[in-house]
Design an enzyme around this catalytic site. Structure first.
Site, PDB file in Angstrom:
ATOM      1  N   SER A  62       8.066 -30.083  53.049  1.00  0.00           N
ATOM      2  CA  SER A  62       8.925 -30.160  51.872  1.00  0.00           C
ATOM      3  C   SER A  62       8.445 -31.233  50.897  1.00  0.00           C
ATOM      4  O   SER A  62       7.331 -31.162  50.406  1.00  0.00           O
ATOM      5  CB  SER A  62      10.373 -30.389  52.302  1.00  0.00           C
ATOM      6  OG  SER A  62      11.253 -30.183  51.218  1.00  0.00           O
ATOM      7  N   ASP A  68      11.260 -19.178  50.051  1.00  0.00           N
ATOM      8  CA  ASP A  68      11.583 -20.507  50.565  1.00  0.00           C
ATOM      9  C   ASP A  68      13.073 -20.781  50.356  1.00  0.00           C
ATOM     10  O   ASP A  68      13.576 -20.744  49.228  1.00  0.00           O
ATOM     11  CB  ASP A  68      10.737 -21.540  49.827  1.00  0.00           C
ATOM     12  CG  ASP A  68      10.925 -22.946  50.361  1.00  0.00           C
ATOM     13  OD1 ASP A  68      11.998 -23.524  50.072  1.00  0.00           O
ATOM     14  OD2 ASP A  68      10.027 -23.455  51.046  1.00  0.00           O
ATOM     15  N   HIS A  94      12.270 -22.743  55.480  1.00  0.00           N
ATOM     16  CA  HIS A  94      11.773 -23.932  54.788  1.00  0.00           C
ATOM     17  C   HIS A  94      11.310 -24.915  55.853  1.00  0.00           C
ATOM     18  O   HIS A  94      12.095 -25.362  56.682  1.00  0.00           O
ATOM     19  CB  HIS A  94      12.889 -24.559  53.946  1.00  0.00           C
ATOM     20  CG  HIS A  94      12.449 -25.740  53.135  1.00  0.00           C
ATOM     21  ND1 HIS A  94      11.583 -25.635  52.069  1.00  0.00           N
ATOM     22  CD2 HIS A  94      12.764 -27.060  53.227  1.00  0.00           C
ATOM     23  CE1 HIS A  94      11.397 -26.827  51.536  1.00  0.00           C
ATOM     24  NE2 HIS A  94      12.081 -27.719  52.224  1.00  0.00           N
TER      25      HIS A  94
END
Length: 448
Positions: A176, A272, A339
């Site tokens: 991330s 995502d 994610h």
């Protein structure tokens, strides 16, 4: 009598299987603080020292290094940065003293075949700028320190002194906001290491795209612009980008990656879940909450919402075209609602992990790193891939929460929906990887 013995034998073998897998669970690694960084001004938002977790390599991995950067969103102004100052995303004082290493950080060959014995480091995230900020002046009222770039340098200096200067293999990675870190600092990381070393970069869920939201507003561009301004990030973003474009755009990988000279691999979901929730349909663009249920669970999305998500996928793939077909740039782009997939054992490497071209993420990354084969795979559109582990968010995990305060790497607030497991052994494996000893003890008692 014979059937009773057979039953007892099966139970005993299942018990042994459980105990073996229990022993192979993720190891807990203690925290280390870079205390000497404070005098250099390389500190978290609250002025506390940077921190990382270090599990030393062994055997053939003694001179191989994997530096993984933690994720956790960004803060874009004084208010949101003050909000982070009192928690683990802004202060090392609030960080757990030890964390579990799983997935790409796992120290067992069974769960991490190619990197298990490397020196594995998890760099904690406490600056709110993907390690790019550097503002000299500290406001005496807020006492906020915007020093992410200094933190990056201080941690690198310490790791080099601990042996990374002799690395033969090295990877900078992250999930991330940490995945964005590995992109923005990719060439900088390479420059720190010996010229003859094999050095590459890996970004997990870090390819954030510059797209309009469902209301037609460029919300994420405005947000990233505020991050760059607040943290004074411009001078620490890749000059190959800032020399051509407004620095606020250089927080987006699509404007940076074509100029990266170090080999880099991208693991990303085309749908995502963080980007769907915060770029395509952020709360400010959905005041009546029509997207709330859809963002919690993709199975709840209407046909119109799925159409918009398919359009987002098209934009995402278009943003990837700047990579071209360079053999130095690999990718694993699946069609999962997910994610961060490298740090969780379920999605990194397991018998039911997501597959592309019959290949797990772990094998794709390793094959690319060791140049056993190229890997440049993009999945077909949702819901074509039955191996996906799609994120299902718990009710308390509010998808309308502002992106600036939303943690992006923690798995505690989510659960995953799994394909049906074919046998009891797979269920035991799932329990061993996802649960602690108490539940396993109960399982063992039931077996006995």
């Amino acid at each position: 009598m014979e059937s009773t013995r057979l039953s007892q034998w099966l139970k005993l073998n299942l018990l042994v299987f459980v105990l073996v897998l229990l022993k192979a669970e993720a190891a807990y690694v203690p925290i280390s603080y870079v205390h000497n960084a404070v005098i250099k001004g390389a500190v978290c938002l609250d002025g506390s020292p940077p921190a990382y977790h270090f599990d030393k390599g062994f055997g053939t991995g003694i001179n191989s290094w994997l530096v993984q950067f933690e994720g956790g969103g960004w803060c874009n102004n004084i208010t949101t940065c003050l909000g982070r100052k009192m928690n683990r995303l802004g202060s090392s004082k609030q960080m757990a003293k030890q964390i579990a290493f799983s997935g790409i950080l796992n120290n067992r060959r069974l769960f991490n075949p190619d990197f298990y014995n490397w020196n594995r480091i998890k760099v904690r995230y406490c600056d709110g700028s993907s390690f790019t900020g550097d503002v000299e002046i500290v406001n005496p009222v807020t006492k906020l320190h915007f020093r992410g770039a200094r933190v990056f340098n201080a941690v690198m200096e310490e790791l080099l002194a601990k042996g990374m200067k002799n690395a033969k293999n090295a990877i900078i990675s992250g999930c991330s906001a940490g995945g964005l870190t590995s992109i923005l600092h990719c060439d900088r990381f390479r420059a720190l290491l010996p010229q003859g070393a094999k050095v590459k970069c890996l970004s997990d869920a870090g390819y954030f795209i510059n797209a309009r939201d469902v209301s037609g507003t460029q919300h994420i561009e405005q947000f990233f612009s505020q991050v760059v301004t607040t943290h004074g990030s411009a001078n620490n973003l890749p000059r190959s980008c800032t020399s051509r474009l407004n620095p606020k755009l250089c927080f987006f990988p699509q404007y940076v990656v074509s100029q990266i000279t170090t080999p880099i691999f991208f693991v990303n979901a085309a749908y995502d879940s963080w980007q769907i929730k915060n770029i395509l349909a952020p709360g400010v663009a959905d005041p009546h909450g029509h997207w709330h249920s859809c963002k919690m669970d993709i199975n709840n999305c209407s046909s119109n919402q799925l159409d918009l998500m398919q359009g987002f996928r098209t934009e995402f793939l278009r943003a990837l075209t700047v990579l071209g077909n360079s053999p130095s740039k690999g990718m694993f782009i699946d069609s999962c609602y997910a994610h961060c997939q490298t740090e969780m054992q379920e999605t990194w490497f397991r018998s039911d992990s997501p597959l592309l071209a019959k290949t797990t993420i772990a094998k794709a990354v390793a094959d690319w790193f060791y140049e056993r084969r190229l890997f440049h795979q993009i999945d077909c559109p949702y819901p074509c891939n039955p191996s996906c582990h799609n994120r299902v968010f718990e009710p308390q995990d509010n998808p309308e929460k502002n992106v600036s305060t939303k943690g992006t790497s923690g798995a505690s607030a989510i659960k995953l929906s799994f394909p049906k497991l074919s046998n009891k052994a797979q269920w035991i494996e799932l329990l061993c990887i996802r649960t602690g000893g108490i539940l396993l003890t109960l399982v063992i008692l039931v077996i006995l």
